[in-house]
Design a protein around this motif. Sequence first.
Motif, PDB file in Angstrom:
ATOM      1  N   TRP A 197       0.914  -1.401   0.005  1.00 36.32           N
ATOM      2  CA  TRP A 197      -0.193  -0.260   0.039  1.00 36.32           C
ATOM      3  C   TRP A 197       1.041   0.810  -0.038  1.00 36.32           C
ATOM      4  N   GLY A 198       2.213   0.875  -0.543  1.00 39.61           N
ATOM      5  CA  GLY A 198       3.438   1.833  -0.689  1.00 39.61           C
ATOM      6  C   GLY A 198       2.746   3.688  -0.683  1.00 39.61           C
ATOM      7  N   VAL A 199       2.546   3.590  -1.943  1.00 41.31           N
ATOM      8  CA  VAL A 199       1.783   4.358  -3.017  1.00 41.31           C
ATOM      9  C   VAL A 199       0.990   5.632  -2.325  1.00 41.31           C
ATOM     10  N   TYR A 200      -0.367   4.326  -2.011  1.00 44.32           N
ATOM     11  CA  TYR A 200      -2.116   4.660  -1.467  1.00 44.32           C
ATOM     12  C   TYR A 200      -1.177   5.392  -0.030  1.00 44.32           C
ATOM     13  N   SER A 201      -0.538   4.994   0.534  1.00 41.93           N
ATOM     14  CA  SER A 201      -0.562   5.958   1.759  1.00 41.93           C
ATOM     15  C   SER A 201       0.375   7.370   1.860  1.00 41.93           C
ATOM     16  N   ALA A 202       1.214   6.792   0.288  1.00 44.90           N
ATOM     17  CA  ALA A 202       2.299   8.016   0.156  1.00 44.90           C
ATOM     18  C   ALA A 202       1.167   9.213  -0.087  1.00 44.90           C
ATOM     19  N   THR A 203       0.482   9.829  -0.444  1.00 41.80           N
ATOM     20  CA  THR A 203      -0.521   9.912  -0.977  1.00 41.80           C
ATOM     21  C   THR A 203      -1.327  10.118  -0.075  1.00 41.80           C
ATOM     22  N   LYS A 204      -1.966   9.388   0.796  1.00 44.06           N
ATOM     23  CA  LYS A 204      -2.849   9.829   2.156  1.00 44.06           C
ATOM     24  C   LYS A 204      -1.315  10.767   3.744  1.00 44.06           C
ATOM     25  N   PHE A 205      -0.269  10.126   3.217  1.00 43.93           N
ATOM     26  CA  PHE A 205       0.719  11.009   3.580  1.00 43.93           C
ATOM     27  C   PHE A 205       0.520  12.306   3.212  1.00 43.93           C
ATOM     28  N   ALA A 206       1.118  11.870   2.101  1.00 40.71           N
ATOM     29  CA  ALA A 206       0.745  14.114   2.100  1.00 40.71           C
ATOM     30  C   ALA A 206      -0.687  14.721   2.209  1.00 40.71           C
ATOM     31  N   LEU A 207      -1.655  14.484   2.377  1.00 38.19           N
ATOM     32  CA  LEU A 207      -2.847  14.701   2.246  1.00 38.19           C
ATOM     33  C   LEU A 207      -2.367  15.071   4.322  1.00 38.19           C
ATOM     34  N   GLU A 208      -2.177  14.245   4.393  1.00 31.02           N
ATOM     35  CA  GLU A 208      -1.736  14.532   6.241  1.00 31.02           C
ATOM     36  C   GLU A 208      -0.743  15.828   6.503  1.00 31.02           C
ATOM     37  N   GLY A 209       0.129  15.811   5.599  1.00 27.74           N
ATOM     38  CA  GLY A 209       1.025  17.312   5.590  1.00 27.74           C
ATOM     39  C   GLY A 209       0.406  18.496   5.554  1.00 27.74           C
ATOM     40  N   ILE A 210      -0.517  18.498   4.223  1.00 28.18           N
ATOM     41  CA  ILE A 210      -1.004  19.361   3.901  1.00 28.18           C
ATOM     42  C   ILE A 210      -2.081  19.684   5.156  1.00 28.18           C
ATOM     43  N   THR A 211      -2.988  19.079   4.989  1.00 28.17           N
ATOM     44  CA  THR A 211      -4.523  18.992   6.767  1.00 28.17           C
ATOM     45  C   THR A 211      -3.355  19.774   7.885  1.00 28.17           C
ATOM     46  N   GLU A 212      -1.987  19.517   8.327  1.00 33.35           N
ATOM     47  CA  GLU A 212      -1.645  19.784   9.808  1.00 33.35           C
ATOM     48  C   GLU A 212      -1.022  20.787   9.390  1.00 33.35           C
ATOM     49  N   ALA A 213      -0.528  21.360   8.069  1.00 33.02           N
ATOM     50  CA  ALA A 213      -0.370  23.231   8.118  1.00 33.02           C
ATOM     51  C   ALA A 213      -1.364  23.926   7.558  1.00 33.02           C
ATOM     52  N   LEU A 214      -2.303  23.612   6.823  1.00 26.78           N
ATOM     53  CA  LEU A 214      -3.881  23.951   6.801  1.00 26.78           C
ATOM     54  C   LEU A 214      -4.386  24.558   8.402  1.00 26.78           C
ATOM     55  N   ARG A 215      -4.620  23.820   9.004  1.00 22.13           N
ATOM     56  CA  ARG A 215      -4.805  23.337  10.543  1.00 22.13           C
ATOM     57  C   ARG A 215      -4.273  25.150  10.605  1.00 22.13           C
ATOM     58  N   LEU A 216      -3.055  25.133  10.854  1.00 21.27           N
ATOM     59  CA  LEU A 216      -2.080  26.445  11.228  1.00 21.27           C
ATOM     60  C   LEU A 216      -2.615  27.897  10.438  1.00 21.27           C
ATOM     61  N   GLU A 217      -2.553  27.386   9.143  1.00 16.35           N
ATOM     62  CA  GLU A 217      -2.786  28.594   8.062  1.00 16.35           C
ATOM     63  C   GLU A 217      -3.606  29.283   8.492  1.00 16.35           C
ATOM     64  N   LEU A 218      -5.375  28.524   8.253  1.00 14.30           N
ATOM     65  CA  LEU A 218      -6.641  28.655   8.661  1.00 14.30           C
ATOM     66  C   LEU A 218      -7.044  29.103  10.236  1.00 14.30           C
ATOM     67  N   ALA A 219      -6.631  29.171  11.487  1.00 18.98           N
ATOM     68  CA  ALA A 219      -7.305  29.100  12.414  1.00 18.98           C
ATOM     69  C   ALA A 219      -7.581  30.319  13.015  1.00 18.98           C
ATOM     70  N   PRO A 220      -6.343  31.569  12.419  1.00 13.60           N
ATOM     71  CA  PRO A 220      -6.544  32.523  12.315  1.00 13.60           C
ATOM     72  C   PRO A 220      -7.531  33.448  11.693  1.00 13.60           C
ATOM     73  N   LEU A 221      -8.250  32.624  11.073  1.00 15.27           N
ATOM     74  CA  LEU A 221      -9.597  33.372  10.036  1.00 15.27           C
ATOM     75  C   LEU A 221     -10.840  32.764  10.688  1.00 15.27           C
ATOM     76  N   GLY A 222     -10.383  32.263  11.279  1.00 17.74           N
ATOM     77  CA  GLY A 222     -11.888  31.403  11.807  1.00 17.74           C
ATOM     78  C   GLY A 222     -12.028  30.072  11.182  1.00 17.74           C
TER      79      GLY A 222
END
Length: 275
Positions: free
Chosen positions: A141-166
């Motif tokens: 499941w390496g390539v599939y997991s790689a896409t979801k690992f990428a989603l996790e990174g995007i989500t973690e950063a996005l959470r920080l970027e958007l929190a000040p905007l409500g």
Amino acid sequence: MPVWFVTGASRGLGLEIVKAALGRGDSVVAGARDPRAFDALRSDDLLAVPLDVTDQDQVDAAVAAAVTRFGGIDVLVNNAGRGLVGAVEETSDAEARAVFDTNVFGLLNVLRAVTPVLRAARSGRILNISSTGGVVAWAGWGVYSATKFALEGITEALRLELAPLGIQVTSVQPGPLRTDFLASSSLGQVDRVIDDYATTGGASRTWAGENHGLQEGDPAKAAAAITSLADLASMPARLPLGTSTLADIRGKLAAVAEDLETWQDLSRSSDFVPA
């Protein structure tokens, strides 16, 4: 009431989320390659739109239609995705790119279209549907997991970027749900087979075939848990779903903690030490 925008909504978890949101009395924009999939639902609170997340123009048009019909979007559910099973070496460039195009670049297409709507309102919620495989990777499941690992990174950063905007952001990490995800008609399998991977990546192919219809997770209950996030004053950064997911993630965290402890001296040896 909240307006939901759900991608990959024609079947499985996506369809259950649409039903759960409508059942709450909310409005729903349901996106799918073929919007006729929602004909049986018939509701004034439902807008079915054609949506291929890999097509930015179509994504933009769907978001515009949502704003025109309901005045805005309150909750984005990035659910569109595809699976792929096969050892890393067995996976061709085309096969890898196809799953990344949907699971990662498609998600980014949707975020680019919806986030401006949420920013303008200074409120909203984004639920990115990840997987246990976004935290733990298994052979095959390496390539599939790689896409979801990428989603996790995007989500973690996005959470920080958007929190000040409500705007709140959560990664939802379902385990195996009893949908058609593992069906041969749904789950992608790489074309190349290398005998040396028979007991690793090959075993995952076998597991997928043998466990279709036997998954532990109930998609309707998962959808109920996911839609309940819209009622929380503060959403969690991550929501694992399922007993096996909890066990798998706890095992991964324990293994990481053990590595940190065992190899901490070697890790620190790379620090710059002033003369």
